[in-house]
Design a protein around this motif. Structure first.
Motif, PDB file in Angstrom:
ATOM      1  N   SER A 236      20.081 -38.108  55.220  1.00 16.08           N
ATOM      2  CA  SER A 236      20.230 -38.174  56.672  1.00 16.08           C
ATOM      3  C   SER A 236      20.387 -36.769  57.243  1.00 16.08           C
ATOM      4  N   GLU A 237      20.278 -36.688  58.574  1.00 15.91           N
ATOM      5  CA  GLU A 237      20.389 -35.371  59.207  1.00 15.91           C
ATOM      6  C   GLU A 237      21.783 -34.764  59.028  1.00 15.91           C
ATOM      7  N   GLU A 238      22.782 -35.605  58.780  1.00 21.13           N
ATOM      8  CA  GLU A 238      24.141 -35.091  58.559  1.00 21.13           C
ATOM      9  C   GLU A 238      24.232 -34.280  57.272  1.00 21.13           C
ATOM     10  N   SER A 239      23.375 -34.576  56.313  1.00 17.90           N
ATOM     11  CA  SER A 239      23.414 -33.855  55.038  1.00 17.90           C
ATOM     12  C   SER A 239      22.861 -32.436  55.163  1.00 17.90           C
ATOM     13  N   VAL A 240      22.169 -32.135  56.258  1.00 19.45           N
ATOM     14  CA  VAL A 240      21.550 -30.826  56.447  1.00 19.45           C
ATOM     15  C   VAL A 240      22.581 -29.697  56.350  1.00 19.45           C
ATOM     16  N   LEU A 241      23.678 -29.827  57.069  1.00 19.48           N
ATOM     17  CA  LEU A 241      24.686 -28.770  57.074  1.00 19.48           C
ATOM     18  C   LEU A 241      25.398 -28.668  55.732  1.00 19.48           C
ATOM     19  N   LEU A 242      25.643 -29.803  55.103  1.00 17.42           N
ATOM     20  CA  LEU A 242      26.266 -29.812  53.787  1.00 17.42           C
ATOM     21  C   LEU A 242      25.360 -29.112  52.764  1.00 17.42           C
ATOM     22  N   LEU A 243      24.069 -29.426  52.794  1.00 19.03           N
ATOM     23  CA  LEU A 243      23.128 -28.820  51.849  1.00 19.03           C
ATOM     24  C   LEU A 243      22.947 -27.327  52.097  1.00 19.03           C
ATOM     25  N   SER A 244      22.924 -26.907  53.373  1.00 11.65           N
ATOM     26  CA  SER A 244      22.777 -25.477  53.651  1.00 11.65           C
ATOM     27  C   SER A 244      24.009 -24.715  53.169  1.00 11.65           C
ATOM     28  N   SER A 245      25.179 -25.307  53.333  1.00  9.44           N
ATOM     29  CA  SER A 245      26.406 -24.676  52.832  1.00  9.44           C
ATOM     30  C   SER A 245      26.420 -24.644  51.312  1.00  9.44           C
ATOM     31  N   ALA A 246      25.959 -25.725  50.695  1.00  7.41           N
ATOM     32  CA  ALA A 246      25.910 -25.781  49.230  1.00  7.41           C
ATOM     33  C   ALA A 246      24.958 -24.718  48.684  1.00  7.41           C
ATOM     34  N   ALA A 247      23.818 -24.561  49.306  1.00 10.49           N
ATOM     35  CA  ALA A 247      22.853 -23.543  48.860  1.00 10.49           C
ATOM     36  C   ALA A 247      23.434 -22.142  49.050  1.00 10.49           C
ATOM     37  N   ALA A 248      24.122 -21.938  50.162  1.00  9.85           N
ATOM     38  CA  ALA A 248      24.686 -20.621  50.470  1.00  9.85           C
ATOM     39  C   ALA A 248      25.814 -20.231  49.518  1.00  9.85           C
ATOM     40  N   SER A 249      26.557 -21.227  49.056  1.00 12.66           N
ATOM     41  CA  SER A 249      27.731 -20.928  48.215  1.00 12.66           C
ATOM     42  C   SER A 249      27.509 -21.261  46.740  1.00 12.66           C
ATOM     43  N   ALA A 250      26.279 -21.562  46.371  1.00 12.64           N
ATOM     44  CA  ALA A 250      25.985 -21.938  44.982  1.00 12.64           C
ATOM     45  C   ALA A 250      26.406 -20.836  44.014  1.00 12.64           C
ATOM     46  N   LYS A 251      26.888 -21.255  42.858  1.00 14.76           N
ATOM     47  CA  LYS A 251      27.383 -20.309  41.856  1.00 14.76           C
ATOM     48  C   LYS A 251      26.263 -19.770  40.973  1.00 14.76           C
ATOM     49  N   ASP A 252      25.158 -20.488  40.883  1.00 14.80           N
ATOM     50  CA  ASP A 252      24.039 -19.987  40.075  1.00 14.80           C
ATOM     51  C   ASP A 252      22.712 -20.395  40.709  1.00 14.80           C
ATOM     52  N   ARG A 253      21.651 -19.836  40.166  1.00 16.18           N
ATOM     53  CA  ARG A 253      20.317 -20.039  40.733  1.00 16.18           C
ATOM     54  C   ARG A 253      19.876 -21.501  40.709  1.00 16.18           C
ATOM     55  N   ASP A 254      20.160 -22.209  39.617  1.00 13.28           N
ATOM     56  CA  ASP A 254      19.747 -23.610  39.516  1.00 13.28           C
ATOM     57  C   ASP A 254      20.420 -24.473  40.575  1.00 13.28           C
ATOM     58  N   GLU A 255      21.713 -24.244  40.764  1.00 17.96           N
ATOM     59  CA  GLU A 255      22.456 -24.999  41.779  1.00 17.96           C
ATOM     60  C   GLU A 255      21.893 -24.699  43.173  1.00 17.96           C
TER      61      GLU A 255
END
Length: 167
Positions: free
Chosen positions: A1-20
């Motif tokens: 859903s569109e609500e996951s957009v912000l969660l996913l962008s934050s997850a990508a920005a704060s990922a600990k490694d390249r795969d994540e």
């Protein structure tokens, strides 16, 4: 859903490694729907979103070829956050079209330099009639007193193949 957009962008920005990071980006790029695109574009200029998450949203807008991305990116190109501004200008090379040439010429006048020039050149070259490519640049050239901006606009005009720019 569109609500996951912000969660996913934050997850990508704060990922600990390249795969994540790549997994979060891939999910962000594939969230379905126009509402997701709208959320991505709104997030790019949202003061409550981190600089790194905004960079992820900019990349998502390009990857998704979001309609209306250029308008949000032109605003982001003027952001005080340097990573956001430079990523937005680079993204405009991909999404800027003929309808954005005038706004990009203004951006080059405000922020002369190679990245803004490249975005303006790419958009202007998408104008199929080569005799119409330089008109917005010529208008901007005449309006500005900034020597660096004039030099930037001249460099772009030299790449456009519009004979009107040499008259």
């Amino acid at each position: 859903s569109e609500e996951s957009v912000l969660l996913l962008s934050s997850a990508a920005a704060s990922a600990k490694d390249r795969d994540e990071r790549q997994a979060a980006q891939s999910a962000l790029y594939s969230v379905a729907g126009n509402k997701a695109d709208a959320k991505i574009l709104a997030g790019i200029n949202d003061i409550n979103i981190s600089e790194d998450a905004k960079v992820e949203l900019i990349q998502a807008a390009v990857q998704r070829q979001s309609s209306g991305a250029a308008k949000a990116l032109l605003q982001a190109a003027r952001a005080s956050e340097s990573k956001v501004a430079s990523q937005a200008v680079r993204a405009l090379q991909s999404v800027g079209g003929p309808q954005d040439v005038e706004a990009l010429a203004e951006l080059v006048t405000e922020f002369p330099g190679a990245n803004a020039e490249n975005a303006l050149t790419a958009a202007a070259l998408r104008i199929t009639d080569s005799s119409r490519r330089a008109s917005a640049l010529l208008s901007q050239y005449k309006r500005t007193g900034n020597v660096q901006a004039k030099a930037s606009l001249l460099r772009v005009m030299g790449k456009l193949g519009d004979t009107n720019s040499i008259r």
